[in-house]
Design a protein around this motif. Structure first.
Motif, short mmCIF file in Angstrom:
data_model
loop_
_atom_site.label_atom_id
_atom_site.label_comp_id
_atom_site.label_asym_id
_atom_site.label_seq_id
_atom_site.Cartn_x
_atom_site.Cartn_y
_atom_site.Cartn_z
N GLU A 135 4.00 -8.74 10.12
CA GLU A 135 2.94 -7.82 10.58
C GLU A 135 3.17 -6.60 9.93
O GLU A 135 4.15 -6.40 9.15
CB GLU A 135 3.01 -7.55 11.93
CG GLU A 135 4.39 -6.81 12.28
CD GLU A 135 4.65 -6.73 14.03
OE1 GLU A 135 3.44 -6.45 14.63
OE2 GLU A 135 5.58 -6.66 14.57
N LEU A 136 2.14 -5.52 9.91
CA LEU A 136 2.37 -4.29 9.45
C LEU A 136 3.36 -3.25 10.48
O LEU A 136 2.98 -3.41 11.61
CB LEU A 136 1.01 -3.13 9.34
CG LEU A 136 1.12 -1.86 9.00
CD1 LEU A 136 1.50 -1.80 7.64
CD2 LEU A 136 -0.11 -1.19 9.19
N LEU A 137 4.34 -3.07 10.07
CA LEU A 137 5.36 -2.39 11.01
C LEU A 137 5.18 -0.99 10.98
O LEU A 137 5.16 -0.15 12.19
CB LEU A 137 6.79 -2.50 10.40
CG LEU A 137 7.25 -3.76 10.34
CD1 LEU A 137 8.48 -4.09 9.75
CD2 LEU A 137 7.37 -4.49 11.73
N ASP A 138 4.73 -0.26 9.99
CA ASP A 138 4.52 1.23 10.16
C ASP A 138 3.40 1.56 8.79
O ASP A 138 3.79 1.46 7.48
CB ASP A 138 5.62 2.11 9.99
CG ASP A 138 5.46 3.49 10.40
OD1 ASP A 138 4.04 3.92 10.40
OD2 ASP A 138 6.20 4.35 10.79
N GLY A 139 2.15 2.02 9.32
CA GLY A 139 1.31 2.37 8.17
C GLY A 139 1.49 3.97 7.60
O GLY A 139 0.68 4.44 6.89
N SER A 181 11.23 5.94 9.03
CA SER A 181 11.36 7.17 8.11
C SER A 181 12.15 6.41 7.06
O SER A 181 13.08 5.75 7.22
CB SER A 181 11.84 8.15 8.83
OG SER A 181 10.91 8.86 9.66
N LEU A 182 11.78 7.18 5.67
CA LEU A 182 12.76 7.36 4.57
C LEU A 182 13.80 8.59 4.58
O LEU A 182 13.06 9.46 4.55
CB LEU A 182 12.16 7.13 3.38
CG LEU A 182 11.63 5.67 3.08
CD1 LEU A 182 10.66 5.63 1.80
CD2 LEU A 182 12.53 4.63 2.93
N ASN A 208 -2.08 7.36 -0.32
CA ASN A 208 -1.28 8.29 -0.02
C ASN A 208 -0.53 8.25 1.20
O ASN A 208 0.07 9.24 2.22
CB ASN A 208 -2.06 9.60 0.23
CG ASN A 208 -2.73 10.28 -1.21
OD1 ASN A 208 -1.89 10.13 -2.20
ND2 ASN A 208 -4.03 10.45 -1.18
N SER A 209 -0.23 7.06 1.85
CA SER A 209 0.50 6.59 2.76
C SER A 209 1.51 5.57 2.51
O SER A 209 1.06 4.49 1.53
CB SER A 209 -0.25 6.27 3.94
OG SER A 209 -1.05 7.02 4.47
N ILE A 210 2.88 5.69 3.07
CA ILE A 210 3.85 4.47 2.71
C ILE A 210 3.60 3.44 3.91
O ILE A 210 3.72 4.05 5.01
CB ILE A 210 5.23 5.43 2.86
CG1 ILE A 210 5.42 6.27 1.59
CG2 ILE A 210 6.39 4.21 2.73
CD1 ILE A 210 6.68 7.13 1.69
N ARG A 211 3.61 2.33 3.55
CA ARG A 211 3.46 1.33 4.37
C ARG A 211 4.46 0.45 4.27
O ARG A 211 5.14 -0.20 3.38
CB ARG A 211 2.04 0.47 4.00
CG ARG A 211 0.81 1.39 4.11
CD ARG A 211 -0.61 0.45 3.35
NE ARG A 211 -0.47 -0.79 3.89
CZ ARG A 211 -1.27 -1.07 4.96
NH1 ARG A 211 -1.97 -0.16 5.52
NH2 ARG A 211 -1.70 -2.24 5.49
N LEU A 267 10.39 -8.34 4.07
CA LEU A 267 10.16 -6.79 3.82
C LEU A 267 9.49 -6.25 2.91
O LEU A 267 9.82 -6.75 1.86
CB LEU A 267 11.44 -6.24 4.38
CG LEU A 267 11.41 -4.77 4.96
CD1 LEU A 267 10.94 -4.73 6.17
CD2 LEU A 267 13.16 -4.41 5.02
N LYS A 268 8.63 -5.11 2.90
CA LYS A 268 7.74 -4.65 1.83
C LYS A 268 7.38 -3.27 2.03
O LYS A 268 7.02 -2.68 3.36
CB LYS A 268 6.55 -5.41 1.54
CG LYS A 268 5.60 -4.91 0.36
CD LYS A 268 4.81 -5.87 0.06
CE LYS A 268 3.53 -5.64 0.80
NZ LYS A 268 2.45 -6.39 0.32
#
Length: 131
Positions: free
Chosen positions: A102-106, A49-50, A93-96, A86-87
């Motif tokens: 890898e993708l950590l959270d889509g 989360s941000l 409409n989703s923060i990735r 890290l990116k």
């Protein structure tokens, strides 16, 4: 200093007025942190989360250097789940959140830190996610 790339689409999202003059935290949302809304063994290192704050929080002292000059911080605990490259990106409409491996959270969520703490004071606890 740890680094994070913030894509142009994410910069556009973060230019919204609700982020002006605010500090952001990038946290692993696993029930263990001060602002964590989720919980359960299967969320460890998988949900992020941000958190929007009015000012920095000393429990999150590690600044994530970025070319967008966003005041973005994390903790040493949260950093254990964040690898090189890290990116943060905003797509469909989703923060990735991703790193070189890898993708950590889509579906990174945005939450207001003061509201989270106020809810916790009222006895509302982090949601538990079963595995």
């Amino acid at each position: 200093m740890a680094k994070i790339k913030i894509t142009d689409s994410m910069k556009t999202l973060l230019s919204d007025s609700r982020f002006k003059g605010k500090t952001l935290l990038l946290i692993a949302d696993d029930g263990g942190g001060k602002y964590s809304l989720k919980g359960g063994a299967c969320t460890i290192g998988a949900d992020f989360s941000l958190v929007i704050l009015d000012q920095p929080d000393s429990a999150y002292p590690i600044q994530l250097e970025n070319d967008a000059n966003i005041p973005l911080y994390t903790s040493s605990y949260d950093l254990t789940f964040l690898g090189k490259g890290l990116k943060l990106d905003f797509q469909a409409n989703s923060i990735r959140l991703s790193d070189d491996s890898e993708l950590l959270d889509g579906a990174v969520q945005i939450t207001n830190g003061a509201e989270v703490l106020a809810a916790f004071k009222k006895g509302i606890t982090a949601g538990w996610s079963g595995c």
